[in-house]
Scaffold this motif. Sequence first.
Motif, PDB file in Angstrom:
ATOM      1  N   THR A 153       0.918  -1.231  -0.054  1.00 16.65           N
ATOM      2  CA  THR A 153      -0.455   0.418  -0.091  1.00 16.65           C
ATOM      3  C   THR A 153       0.110   1.008   0.296  1.00 16.65           C
ATOM      4  O   THR A 153       0.737   2.123  -0.589  1.00 16.65           O
ATOM      5  CB  THR A 153      -1.324   0.263   1.334  1.00 16.65           C
ATOM      6  OG1 THR A 153      -1.784  -0.891   1.158  1.00 16.65           O
ATOM      7  CG2 THR A 153      -1.765   1.088   1.108  1.00 16.65           C
ATOM      8  N   SER A 179       2.779   1.401  -3.453  1.00 14.21           N
ATOM      9  CA  SER A 179       1.428   1.832  -4.480  1.00 14.21           C
ATOM     10  C   SER A 179       1.097   3.412  -4.482  1.00 14.21           C
ATOM     11  O   SER A 179       0.959   4.377  -5.593  1.00 14.21           O
ATOM     12  CB  SER A 179       0.556   1.664  -4.149  1.00 14.21           C
ATOM     13  OG  SER A 179      -0.466   1.284  -3.505  1.00 14.21           O
ATOM     14  N   LEU A 180       1.725   4.037  -3.211  1.00 16.78           N
ATOM     15  CA  LEU A 180       0.414   5.227  -2.743  1.00 16.78           C
ATOM     16  C   LEU A 180       2.658   6.758  -2.821  1.00 16.78           C
ATOM     17  O   LEU A 180       2.117   7.177  -3.864  1.00 16.78           O
ATOM     18  CB  LEU A 180       0.716   5.978  -1.809  1.00 16.78           C
ATOM     19  CG  LEU A 180      -0.894   5.224  -0.932  1.00 16.78           C
ATOM     20  CD1 LEU A 180      -1.329   5.551   0.228  1.00 16.78           C
ATOM     21  CD2 LEU A 180      -1.575   5.310  -1.490  1.00 16.78           C
ATOM     22  N   ALA A 208       4.846   5.585  -5.443  1.00 15.31           N
ATOM     23  CA  ALA A 208       4.425   5.786  -7.358  1.00 15.31           C
ATOM     24  C   ALA A 208       3.837   6.893  -7.269  1.00 15.31           C
ATOM     25  O   ALA A 208       4.566   7.059  -8.924  1.00 15.31           O
ATOM     26  CB  ALA A 208       3.849   4.161  -7.645  1.00 15.31           C
ATOM     27  N   LYS A 209       2.866   6.812  -6.887  1.00 13.64           N
ATOM     28  CA  LYS A 209       1.995   7.593  -7.449  1.00 13.64           C
ATOM     29  C   LYS A 209       2.089   9.560  -7.865  1.00 13.64           C
ATOM     30  O   LYS A 209       2.978   9.691  -7.020  1.00 13.64           O
ATOM     31  CB  LYS A 209       0.451   8.104  -6.811  1.00 13.64           C
ATOM     32  CG  LYS A 209      -0.274   6.524  -6.825  1.00 13.64           C
ATOM     33  CD  LYS A 209      -2.223   6.909  -6.670  1.00 13.64           C
ATOM     34  CE  LYS A 209      -2.510   5.340  -6.923  1.00 13.64           C
ATOM     35  NZ  LYS A 209      -3.630   5.751  -6.139  1.00 13.64           N
TER      36      LYS A 209
END
Length: 92
Positions: free
Chosen positions: A85, A88-89, A91-92
């Motif tokens: 999680t 992925s956060l 990487a934004k």
Amino acid sequence: MTRGYKLALLVLAIQLVLSLGLSSDAVGIFVLLAMPLVALAWLPAGLMIWREIHVSETPSAIGYVTAAVCVLAGTSCLYLLVKWTVLSLAAK
């Protein structure tokens, strides 16, 4: 057989069924995403076994090992979910 052991066996059975889905090209990615969520149930199973050991009059060494392994498995899956999680956060 107590509730903690039943939950541990249920989680193991579900993970074995999910692992069969890894051989499929169509559902393999969904199985990879579902396995850590299912594996989180190891944590309450281990805690239930641990509590049942403390309540019983004759605790067994295998019960302590089973509880420790279940809690360790649940904690590692929780770590992986948090890691995925956060990554992925980030990487934004």
